[in-house]
Scaffold this active site. Structure first.
Site, short mmCIF file in Angstrom:
data_model
loop_
_atom_site.label_atom_id
_atom_site.label_comp_id
_atom_site.label_asym_id
_atom_site.label_seq_id
_atom_site.Cartn_x
_atom_site.Cartn_y
_atom_site.Cartn_z
N ASP A 44 28.81 13.52 5.32
CA ASP A 44 29.80 13.92 6.39
C ASP A 44 28.89 14.65 7.44
O ASP A 44 28.77 15.45 7.63
CB ASP A 44 30.79 15.16 5.82
CG ASP A 44 31.99 15.26 7.28
OD1 ASP A 44 32.63 14.37 6.84
OD2 ASP A 44 31.99 16.60 7.84
N TYR A 49 28.06 18.64 15.85
CA TYR A 49 27.11 19.57 15.26
C TYR A 49 25.59 18.46 15.33
O TYR A 49 24.73 19.24 15.49
CB TYR A 49 27.01 18.50 13.18
CG TYR A 49 28.29 19.23 12.58
CD1 TYR A 49 29.06 19.55 13.08
CD2 TYR A 49 28.37 17.95 11.65
CE1 TYR A 49 30.08 19.81 12.61
CE2 TYR A 49 29.34 18.34 10.75
CZ TYR A 49 30.62 19.14 11.41
OH TYR A 49 31.45 19.40 10.24
N LYS A 74 32.67 12.79 13.51
CA LYS A 74 33.60 13.06 14.23
C LYS A 74 34.47 13.21 15.66
O LYS A 74 33.00 13.14 16.48
CB LYS A 74 34.12 14.62 13.68
CG LYS A 74 33.99 14.45 11.86
CD LYS A 74 34.40 16.26 11.95
CE LYS A 74 34.31 15.97 10.38
NZ LYS A 74 32.70 16.57 9.63
N HIS A 107 38.47 15.54 15.55
CA HIS A 107 37.71 16.97 14.47
C HIS A 107 38.67 18.15 14.60
O HIS A 107 38.83 18.79 14.39
CB HIS A 107 36.32 17.42 15.51
CG HIS A 107 35.66 17.80 14.38
ND1 HIS A 107 34.30 17.72 14.80
CD2 HIS A 107 35.79 19.21 13.45
CE1 HIS A 107 33.84 18.50 13.67
NE2 HIS A 107 34.31 19.33 13.10
N1 LIG Z 1 36.42 19.25 9.96
C1 LIG Z 1 35.90 20.43 10.52
O1 LIG Z 1 36.08 21.61 11.55
C2 LIG Z 1 34.64 21.05 9.27
C3 LIG Z 1 34.59 22.85 9.39
C4 LIG Z 1 33.81 22.98 8.38
C5 LIG Z 1 32.97 22.49 7.77
N2 LIG Z 1 32.69 20.94 8.25
C6 LIG Z 1 32.43 20.04 6.51
O2 LIG Z 1 32.33 21.12 5.59
C7 LIG Z 1 30.95 20.44 5.29
C8 LIG Z 1 30.92 21.76 4.20
O3 LIG Z 1 31.28 23.88 4.01
P1 LIG Z 1 30.55 24.28 4.97
O4 LIG Z 1 28.91 24.03 5.40
O5 LIG Z 1 31.37 24.86 5.60
O6 LIG Z 1 30.37 24.86 3.98
P2 LIG Z 1 30.27 25.58 2.59
O7 LIG Z 1 29.74 23.83 1.77
O8 LIG Z 1 31.91 25.82 2.14
O9 LIG Z 1 29.54 25.86 2.24
C9 LIG Z 1 27.74 26.20 2.69
C10 LIG Z 1 27.41 27.45 2.09
O10 LIG Z 1 26.82 27.54 0.70
C11 LIG Z 1 25.70 27.68 0.00
N3 LIG Z 1 25.18 26.85 -0.87
C12 LIG Z 1 25.90 25.87 -1.47
N4 LIG Z 1 25.41 25.29 -2.77
C13 LIG Z 1 25.56 26.62 -3.24
C14 LIG Z 1 25.47 27.12 -4.66
N5 LIG Z 1 25.56 26.06 -5.63
N6 LIG Z 1 25.16 28.27 -5.19
C15 LIG Z 1 25.23 29.04 -4.44
N7 LIG Z 1 25.54 29.10 -2.58
C16 LIG Z 1 25.52 27.66 -2.34
C17 LIG Z 1 24.96 27.51 1.22
O11 LIG Z 1 23.87 27.68 1.35
P3 LIG Z 1 21.85 26.64 1.61
O12 LIG Z 1 22.75 26.23 2.41
O13 LIG Z 1 21.25 27.82 2.08
O14 LIG Z 1 22.41 26.60 -0.14
C18 LIG Z 1 25.86 27.40 2.60
O15 LIG Z 1 25.54 28.77 3.60
C19 LIG Z 1 30.40 20.84 6.21
O16 LIG Z 1 28.95 20.85 5.86
C20 LIG Z 1 30.59 19.52 7.21
O17 LIG Z 1 30.63 18.97 6.27
C21 LIG Z 1 34.03 20.61 8.74
#
Ligand SMILES: NC(=O)c1ccc[n+]([C@@H]2O[C@H](COP(=O)([O-])OP(=O)(O)OC[C@H]3O[C@@H](n4cnc5c(N)ncnc54)[C@H](OP(=O)(O)O)[C@@H]3O)[C@@H](O)[C@H]2O)c1
Length: 283
Positions: A44, A49, A74, A107
């Site tokens: 994704d 990004y 997106k 998006h």
């Molecule tokens: N459509 C939208 O508007 C939108 C918005 C936000 C996100 N997204 C998508 O959704 C994806 C995921 O969301 P997100 O990146 O915002 O946040 P998330 O996946 O909820 O959280 C990521 C955070 O958690 C940490 N983490 C990951 N695995 C872990 C584990 N097993 N134990 C402890 N900490 C852990 C990561 O740190 P480290 O990297 O240091 O491990 C990072 O700080 C994004 O990458 C993106 O592709 C879409």
């Protein structure tokens, strides 16, 4: 890998890998390579990004046939509208080094999203996109989209985690044939999610971490999840969630920690529209 069937018959992996805020391209490429080696087959990314190139390079370098990988990208607010969306799509294709996208999303619920959708419907009909969808659309916008467009979105990617569980929205989307996809499955660590005692206690029963309980809970509900991590051990940890099952009681207990509130953006808030509109990048 378990898959869900979208409303046009296309299959999408239930668990994937997100790369939001991985702006270091070397790190992004390495993380995606690690994810692919681990077994993830859903990636994704998004134009905004600014790491599609790294994702594309990792896909190529992995040696995994392109058709085995499900790529989502997106179109950003600044590129909404018919012509601009087509241009944005071409840029994304070039950066990703591919000639089709598996899932192309609007998006944000801002800008000329109807113009974008018409472009996406055309690209879909031309076979350049396998499925089209939206992100961050609340139900009022979703229903309006359904009523006033030819093609129903296949997916709505929205903030969904234990503190914002979206049970009602999930039902609404399901009733309308739209797959719910969670972004921010860990709420990016906010509100002490990884230290949450209730999630920890459930994990302890199965020898699983809080992260694994969350991803299991989401996918067991039929919610597609795309956790992000740049650390190998976490990338692997987040993938190992299909060897245990949460009971109905576990699911009920997790339900009790729902706060039904966003930790990021309320898309009905005018400030959110202004904030998103201010984010610009060179395509
Ligand atoms: N459509 C939208 O508007 C939108 C918005 C936000 C996100 N997204 C998508 O959704 C994806 C995921 O969301 P997100 O990146 O915002 O946040 P998330 O996946 O909820 O959280 C990521 C955070 O958690 C940490 N983490 C990951 N695995 C872990 C584990 N097993 N134990 C402890 N900490 C852990 C990561 O740190 P480290 O990297 O240091 O491990 C990072 O700080 C994004 O990458 C993106 O592709 C879409």
């Amino acid at each position: 890998m378990e898959k869900v069937k979208l409303n046009n018959g296309v299959e999408m992996p239930l668990l994937g890998f997100g790369v939001f805020q991985v702006s270091d391209l070397k790190e992004c490429k390495e993380s995606v390579l690690t994810a692919l080696e681990t077994g993830y087959r859903l990636l994704d990314t998004a134009a905004v990004y600014e790491n599609e190139t790294a994702v594309g390079e990792a896909v190529k370098e992995s040696g995994i046939p392109r058709e085995e990988i499900f790529i989502t990208t997106k179109v950003w607010v600044q590129d909404t509208g018919y012509e601009k969306t087509k241009e944005s799509f071409i840029h994304s294709l070039r950066k990703l080094g591919t000639d089709y996208i598996d899932l192309f999303l609007i998006h944000m619920p801002y800008g000329d999203v109807y113009g974008s959708w018409r472009a996406m419907e055309d690209l879909y009909k031309e076979g350049k996109i396998r499925a089209i969808g939206v992100s961050n659309f609340y139900n009022d916008r979703v229903i309006d989209f359904i009523l006033h467009n030819e093609i129903i979105p296949a997916v709505n990617q929205i903030e969904t985690h234990p503190f914002l569980q979206n049970e009602e929205t999930h039902k609404f989307l399901e009733n309308n044939g739209i797959q719910i996809e969670s972004w921010g499955p860990f709420a990016e660590g906010k509100n002490g999610i990884f230290r949450n005692e209730i999630l920890k206690a459930i994990g302890k029963k199965y020898g699983k971490s809080v992260a694994q309980v969350i991803l299991r809970w989401l996918t067991q509900r039929g919610v597609v999840a795309i956790p992000k991590s740049v650390r190998k051990e976490r990338i692997v940890e987040n993938f190992n969630i299909f060897d245990f099952h949460l009971t109905d009681e576990d699911m009920q207990i997790i339900r009790s920690i729902d706060m039904n509130q966003t930790f990021f953006n309320d898309y009905n808030d005018p400030e959110a529209a202004i904030r998103m509109d201010a984010i610009r990048f060179i395509p």
